[in-house]
Design an enzyme around this catalytic site. Structure first.
Site, PDB file in Angstrom:
ATOM      1  N   GLY A 295     -89.399  56.763 -25.292  1.00 49.30           N
ATOM      2  CA  GLY A 295     -89.021  56.065 -24.061  1.00 49.30           C
ATOM      3  C   GLY A 295     -87.907  55.064 -24.248  1.00 49.30           C
ATOM      4  NE  ARG A 296     -83.298  55.733 -21.170  1.00 48.35           N
ATOM      5  CZ  ARG A 296     -82.818  55.536 -19.961  1.00 48.35           C
ATOM      6  NH1 ARG A 296     -82.655  54.314 -19.504  1.00 48.35           N
ATOM      7  NH2 ARG A 296     -82.507  56.557 -19.193  1.00 48.35           N
ATOM      8  CG  ASP A 334     -81.358  52.957 -24.656  1.00 44.11           C
ATOM      9  OD1 ASP A 334     -82.107  52.775 -25.627  1.00 44.11           O
ATOM     10  OD2 ASP A 334     -80.825  54.054 -24.404  1.00 44.11           O
ATOM     11  NE  ARG A 336     -82.376  55.664 -26.554  1.00 46.60           N
ATOM     12  CZ  ARG A 336     -81.890  56.744 -25.956  1.00 46.60           C
ATOM     13  NH1 ARG A 336     -82.241  57.941 -26.389  1.00 46.60           N
ATOM     14  NH2 ARG A 336     -81.074  56.635 -24.932  1.00 46.60           N
TER      15      ARG A 336
END
Length: 423
Positions: A295-296, A334, A336
């Site tokens: 999920g990012r 995000d 990540r």
């Protein structure tokens, strides 16, 4: 009959007694003897030379096994016959402390390169394992049936199994290097890690002499199609995808995103990339790097909350509000942060990716910014995009993600709409 000695019942506020007996870790040293082993086991606490323990988030399951009496605290792994099926490296990047900061390049070879330390009583454990596998996917079988792929017996069997070398990699963070990647001070990084884990690792703020951290997060798995040694040869064409986990799509086929279609498309491209020209291939090598960043990196719960917010908002699930709904729930689009992602490529010796199967500019920028050349970028064919995932794709293209086609206008984004929750 052996009797296990009960563990002391007092609790240490830190997991180190001062480092007596611990071997130093000199990150970026040219040889394993100079670098020293990473010792994150808890059996002999004076030997520990890192913060945290091995196995990432699975260390909690190990604790449950010990508490339940199913696992002895004194257990040591028997590493007989566990050595890598394919040796990786060493490559020049291993001794460049700026290239690899989030994994231990010697992590697959500890039984060999640290045999002396293990014999002396140090419980050194691998953080990387390399093995062989057959990968069977319905999409690959379909490509074989439709003639997009041909069986060759070496890379792809007549039954549709792709023959691969795969490696599992646990995170090993060198904190000075991680801080530099993210443009912050090591002090600030340690403090925030300490605070955001609820004070779980006091050594982060009390033991500045310990520079290596084994974070309680998931690692990554790589799948190599072809000869692993060819990854380090820029003259051999490399087809690659760096993929972040999406359990709902990757495993269960949820159609709200393009994660599984992009992944299986990349696998097909990697197979073709490794196969010889006689089988319709490109005569190179393929690579899938799969990271646990669900999920990012927001987590699956947050991701599902965002899905609900998107489907229930006034006007329905439209592409123009795709990123806004994520920010409303998570506070950020995000998390990540691909700065650490290229490390695994450097571990493999990669210097050039000829064909990158990705539309993410974050990944592209991180890879090229780390000194790896990227040639062609390969996007997902339109026919592989599920109807409900059109919202995601149009929103990403409008936000600047790579596309060889037309970028959707603001008006087009409003018109791109996904189905409702009950449809």
């Amino acid at each position: 009959m052996s009797v296990e000695v009960p563990a002391p019942r007092h609790i240490r506020l830190t997991s180190h007694s001062g480092g007596t007996g611990a071997l130093p870790v000199r990150w970026g040293a040219a040889t394993p003897a100079e670098r020293g082993p990473v010792v994150g086991t808890t059996g002999q606490r004076s030997h520990r030379n890192v913060i945290g323990t091995h196995s990432g988030s699975y260390s909690v399951y190990r604790a449950l096994a010990v508490a339940a009496g199913a696992l002895s605290r004194q257990h040591r792994a028997d590493l007989t016959n566990t050595s890598p099926t394919d040796p990786i490296g060493p490559y020049p990047q291993w001794s460049d402390p700026g290239k690899i900061v989030s994994l231990d390049p010697w992590g697959a070879d500890v039984a060999q390169v640290f045999a002396g330390e293990i014999a002396a009583g140090y419980d050194v454990r691998p953080t990387i394992a390399v093995t062989k596998a057959h990968v069977i996917l319905p999409e690959v079988i379909e490509a074989l049936q439709k003639g997009r792929l041909k069986a060759d017996g070496k890379f792809l069997t007549a039954g549709g199994a792709a023959l691969v070398t795969k490696a599992a990699i646990e995170p090993v963070w060198w904190l000075p290097g991680v801080a530099k990647r993210f443009g912050c001070s090591e002090t600030d990084l340690r403090r925030v890690l300490f605070e955001e884990t609820g004070g779980m690792y006091p050594e982060l703020v009390t033991r500045s002499d310990l520079e290596v951290f084994l974070p309680p997060i998931g690692g990554q798995t790589i799948y190599i199609f072809g000869n692993p040694h060819d990854l380090a040869d820029p003259a051999v064409e490399l087809t690659a995808r760096v993929h972040d986990e999406c359990n709902g799509s990757d495993v269960f086929g949820s159609d709200i995103c393009t994660c599984r279609p992009y992944l299986t498309h990349a696998i097909e491209e990697c197979i073709r990339g490794a196969q010889p020209p006689s089988a319709g291939g490109r005569g190179g090598v393929g690579l899938i790097a799969y990271s646990r960043k669900e999920g990012r990196a927001l987590g699956e719960v947050t991701k599902f909350l965002v899905y609900n917010a998107r489907k229930r908002q006034v006007g329905g699930d439209t592409a123009d509000q795709y990123f806004a709904r994520t920010e409303c729930v998570a506070g950020v689009q995000d998390m990540r942060f691909q700065e650490l992602m290229p490390d695994v490529l450097h571990w493999l010796g990669v210097r050039k990716i000829h064909r990158l199967v990705s539309m993410s500019n974050m990944k592209f920028d991180a890879i090229t910014g780390s000194g790896i050349e990227v040639g062609e970028r390969v996007n997902i064919p339109d026919e592989l995009i599920p109807a409900d995932a059109r919202v995601e794709m149009d929103a990403k293209m409008a936000a600047g993600y790579f596309t060889p086609g037309e970028v959707p206008t603001a008006e087009k984004l409003k018109q791109t709409k996904g189905r409702g929750l009950n449809e």
